[in-house]
Design a protein around this motif. Structure first.
Motif, PDB file in Angstrom:
ATOM      1  N   SER A 140      -4.880   2.155  -7.687  1.00  0.00           N
ATOM      2  CA  SER A 140      -5.457   2.766  -8.873  1.00  0.00           C
ATOM      3  C   SER A 140      -4.433   3.663  -9.559  1.00  0.00           C
ATOM      4  N   SER A 141      -4.185   3.408 -10.824  1.00  0.00           N
ATOM      5  CA  SER A 141      -3.312   4.230 -11.671  1.00  0.00           C
ATOM      6  C   SER A 141      -1.966   4.507 -11.027  1.00  0.00           C
ATOM      7  N   GLY A 150       2.858   7.220  -6.904  1.00  0.00           N
ATOM      8  CA  GLY A 150       1.958   8.116  -7.617  1.00  0.00           C
ATOM      9  C   GLY A 150       0.563   7.567  -7.778  1.00  0.00           C
ATOM     10  N   GLY A 151       0.311   6.350  -7.267  1.00  0.00           N
ATOM     11  CA  GLY A 151      -1.026   5.797  -7.354  1.00  0.00           C
ATOM     12  C   GLY A 151      -1.868   6.178  -6.147  1.00  0.00           C
ATOM     13  N   LEU A 152      -3.097   5.677  -6.112  1.00  0.00           N
ATOM     14  CA  LEU A 152      -3.993   5.894  -4.978  1.00  0.00           C
ATOM     15  C   LEU A 152      -4.545   4.553  -4.534  1.00  0.00           C
ATOM     16  N   VAL A 153      -4.480   4.285  -3.237  1.00  0.00           N
ATOM     17  CA  VAL A 153      -5.063   3.075  -2.678  1.00  0.00           C
ATOM     18  C   VAL A 153      -6.563   3.288  -2.561  1.00  0.00           C
ATOM     19  N   LEU A 168       0.835  -1.201   0.000  1.00  0.00           N
ATOM     20  CA  LEU A 168       0.000   0.000   0.000  1.00  0.00           C
ATOM     21  C   LEU A 168       0.870   1.252   0.000  1.00  0.00           C
ATOM     22  N   LEU A 169       1.888   1.238   0.837  1.00  0.00           N
ATOM     23  CA  LEU A 169       2.775   2.390   0.971  1.00  0.00           C
ATOM     24  C   LEU A 169       3.449   2.725  -0.357  1.00  0.00           C
ATOM     25  N   ASN A 170       3.979   1.719  -1.038  1.00  0.00           N
ATOM     26  CA  ASN A 170       4.681   1.976  -2.290  1.00  0.00           C
ATOM     27  C   ASN A 170       3.726   2.294  -3.436  1.00  0.00           C
TER      28      ASN A 170
END
Length: 587
Positions: free
Chosen positions: A464-465, A454-457, A447-449
Motif C-alpha cells: 500500500s502506497s 516507505g510502503g506498508l504490507v 515484502l521487505l522492499n
C-alpha cells in the motif's frame, strides 16, 4: 544503604536459558517453546554508540510493558562504549542502581545525564570480547515521584571478537620462497599502539632494517619492515610478534601465526665472452654471458643488450648448458675498431622468477683494419700444412660454425586458469532460487522492499502506497542466500530451534562463507503458518508493526537501515517448523 556494586547480579537471559533447553527436548516441546520464545533479532553496529534502550512511561501509568524490549541483540564494534537507558521522566537514581543486574557479572560505572532521564552504563575497563551480555533494570526501579516500572527493562548485545592480525611477505615467488629484496608487513584489523607493536616485532636470524608504522606515533594498523641491506640468499627467516598486544579499544590481539620464509639464491653473472677489457676481438666473434643458475629465457634475452658505438645490435639468441649460458650471434659482423658494450639489465631473472642480484656491464674492442702495403711481385708459396682444429676448452663456447644454427624459439606460455573468486557482491542480483522454497524467498524480498521503500504490507500481502522513504531497495545476494541464510534456516527448522547463536553467531557464518565485512545484521522469522508463503507474510507484518514501538523494534530498525545494501534470504520447512533467515550485509 544498598550499594551499586551489590546490585550487579547475574540474571537468567531468554536466549541463554530457552535455546539450550530446546536442543534437549522433544520435537513437540521444542516447537511450543520456540513459538513462545518469539522472534529474535541481531543487528550489527555501524559505529553508532552508545547502544540505547528506552523506557517511556505513559502520562497516567507506569512505564511501557517490558516485553517490547528484549532481547534486542547487537554486534558491537567497540568494547569500551557505554549502554544508555533513556527514561521519559527523571528517575530515582538509588532505586535504579539497586535494580540493575548484568549477565555475565561485570564491574560497571553508572552516570546520569539530562537531569536523571538518561542512565549511562559503562564497563570498568572494557566489555569482554565475543561475549553475550544482558543488562536489566528490574521492576523495583522507581521514578523521582515514586512510580515503579510496570516490568523490567532489558537490553542485550554481543561483543566483537579479538583483533586479528597477519604477517605477509611482499612479492612471494610462485614456489613460496622470497627474493632477497623482500619486505615484511604486519597488518592488524584494528589500531594498536605503534610503540608496543614495534617492541613486539621479531625476525630471526636478526636483520638490520627500518620498522615503519602507518603513523609516526600513536595507533597504527600496519607495520612494514624494510631490510637495510636486503636478506641473505638461501636463508630461512621467521617473522613473528612476541608477547601480548592490546588494540586501542583494550581488546587483546589474537595469537598471530609466525611467518616462515626462505630466500632464493639470487642469480648472478659469472663472466662475459669476450672477457671484459679484451682488445682486437674478431668482428665475426659470437658474444655470450654465463650465469650461476638456469635463467628465464624470454626475460633474460630481452635484458641482454649489446651495443656498438652507442647503437644496439640486432642478432639471434642461443641457449646452452642447461640455460645458464646465453649466446648472442650478431646478424652482421661487428664494426671494426669499435667499442662494444655488453649489458645485463636488472630485468634479467632466474627460471623461478628470482631477479638478478644486480645489473652488470662489460666492454671489449674489435680489431682494426690492417694497414695497406705496396704491391709486390708474387712468389710461389707452398700450401700450408693443415693444422688440426683444437678442442674447445671446457667452459668455453665453440667457434662460430659456417652454417648458423636456427635460433630456438620460446613457446608462448600456457595461460593460467582464472581462479574462482570468493563470494562477493558480484553474485548479487540473481534470484538466489536454488532452494526448495525459493518462491517464498523471492516473495519475502518483495515484502521487505515494499516496507523499506516507505510502503506498508497489508494483510493480503499487497503493498500500500509505496515510496517516500528515500531508502534504496535491498539487492538479493545469491551467495549469502546459498551459503549462509538457507543452510542456517534448514538447521533451525530441522532442530525446531529459533536462535541467532546455534553453533556460532551471524558474523561467524558470514565470515566462514567469505563475507568478511563487519557490517551485518540478522532477522529471524519462526512463526508457524499453513505454508512458507503465509509465514513470510506473517513475519513481515510482525516486523512492520515494530515501527510504532517506543523506541521502534530492532527488526524494523534493521529493515530500514540504509547502510545495508544486500540481503540473503533463506526459507526452510521441516516437520511443521518454518524458519526464515534474513541476513543484511554491506560489503
Amino acid at each position: 544503604m544498598r550499594k551499586i556494586a551489590a546490585a550487579i547480579l547475574a540474571v537468567p537471559v531468554l536466549a541463554a536459558i530457552y535455546f539450550p533447553v530446546l536442543r534437549r527436548r522433544g520435537v513437540a516441546i521444542r516447537a511450543s517453546l520456540a513459538v513462545g520464545a518469539g522472534l529474535l533479532i541481531v543487528v550489527a553496529a555501524l559505529g553508532t554508540l552508545p547502544r540505547t534502550a528506552s523506557a517511556l512511561p505513559p502520562v497516567t501509568a507506569g512505564p511501557v510493558a517490558p516485553e517490547r524490549f528484549g532481547p534486542n541483540v547487537e554486534s558491537r564494534e567497540s568494547l569500551g562504549g557505554p549502554v544508555a537507558f533513556d527514561f521519559a521522566t527523571p528517575m530515582d537514581e538509588a532505586s535504579v542502581a539497586a535494580a540493575i543486574s548484568i549477565d555475565p557479572e561485570t564491574p560497571v560505572t553508572l552516570a546520569w545525564l539530562d537531569g536523571g532521564r538518561t542512565l549511562m552504563v559503562s564497563p570498568q575497563g572494557a566489555w569482554a570480547p565475543e561475549t553475550y551480555y544482558t543488562i536489566t533494570v528490574g521492576a523495583a526501579a522507581r521514578d523521582s515521584a515514586g512510580a515503579p516500572l510496570v516490568g523490567s527493562l532489558q537490553t542485550a548485545f554481543y561483543t566483537r571478537g579479538l583483533t586479528g592480525a597477519r604477517i605477509v611477505a611482499t612479492g612471494p615467488l610462485p614456489d613460496g620462497r622470497v627474493a632477497p629484496d623482500t619486505a615484511f608487513i604486519v597488518a592488524f584489523d584494528r589500531p594498536v599502539d605503534v610503540a608496543a607493536a614495534r617492541a613486539a616485532f621479531r625476525i630471526e636470524p636478526p636483520v638490520t632494517g627500518d620498522l615503519q608504522g602507518d603513523a609516526a606515533v600513536g595507533p597504527t594498523e600496519k607495520l612494514t619492515f624494510l631490510p637495510a641491506e636486503g636478506l641473505a640468499p638461501g636463508t630461512r627467516y621467521t617473522v613473528s610478534i612476541a608477547g601480548r598486544l592490546l588494540d586501542t579499544d583494550g581488546a587483546p590481539v589474537a595469537a598471530i601465526q609466525p611467518l616462515v620464509v626462505e630466500t632464493v639464491v639470487t642469480p648472478t653473472v659469472v663472466r662475459f665472452r669476450p672477457r671484459a677489457g679484451t682488445e682486437d676481438v674478431d668482428p665475426a666473434a659470437d658474444i655470450s654471458v654465463r650465469f650461476t643458475r638456469p635463467m628465464s629465457k624470454a626475460v633474460t634475452q630481452r635484458a641482454f643488450v649489446v651495443t656498438a658505438g652507442g647503437a644496439a645490435l640486432a642478432g639471434d639468441y642461443l641457449w646452452a648448458e642447461n640455460d645458464t649460458v646465453l649466446v648472442f650471434k650478431p646478424r652482421d659482423p661487428l664494426p671494426q675498431d669499435a667499442d662494444v658494450v655488453m649489458s645485463v639489465t636488472a630485468d634479467a631473472a632466474g627460471a623461478d622468477g628470482t631477479p638478478i642480484a644486480a645489473p652488470v656491464t662489460a666492454r671489449f674492442t674489435t680489431a682494426a683494419l690492417p694497414a695497406a702495403t705496396p704491391a709486390a711481385t708474387p712468389k710461389a708459396t707452398p700450401a700450408p700444412t693443415p693444422k688440426p682444429t683444437p678442442k674447445p676448452t671446457p667452459g668455453t663456447v665453440p667457434p662460430k660454425a659456417t652454417t648458423k644454427p636456427t635460433p630456438k624459439t620460446t613457446p608462448a606460455p600456457t595461460p593460467k586458469p582464472t581462479p574462482t573468486p570468493a563470494p562477493s557482491a558480484s553474485t548479487a542480483g540473481s534470484s538466489g532460487g536454488g532452494g526448495p522454497w525459493a518462491s517464498a524467498e523471492r516473495y519475502y524480498l518483495g515484502l521487505l522492499n515494499c516496507t523499506r521503500g516507505g510502503g506498508l504490507v497489508t494483510a493480503t500481502g499487497a503493498c500500500s502506497s509505496p515510496g517516500g522513504s528515500g531508502i534504496a531497495p535491498l539487492v538479493l545476494d545469491a551467495g549469502i542466500s546459498d551459503t549462509v541464510s538457507r543452510p542456517y534456516a534448514k538447521l533451525l527448522a530441522t532442530t525446531a530451534v529459533c536462535s541467532h547463536f546455534d553453533g556460532g553467531n551471524p558474523g561467524d557464518r558470514l565470515r566462514n562463507a567469505g563475507y568478511t565485512s563487519y557490517r551485518w545484521a540478522e532477522n529471524l522469522g519462526c512463526e508457524s503458518a499453513p505454508s512458507a508463503i503465509a509465514s513470510a507474510l506473517g513475519t513481515q507484518l510482525y516486523f512492520q508493526s515494530e515501527r510504532s514501538w517506543s523506541p521502534p523494534g530492532g527488526h524494523w530498525v534493521n529493515m530500514m537501515n540504509p547502510a545495508y545494501t544486500r540481503v540473503g534470504i533463506g526459507v526452510w520447512v521441516s516437520g511443521g517448523q518454518i524458519r526464515i533467515v534474513i541476513d543484511f550485509y554491506h560489503p
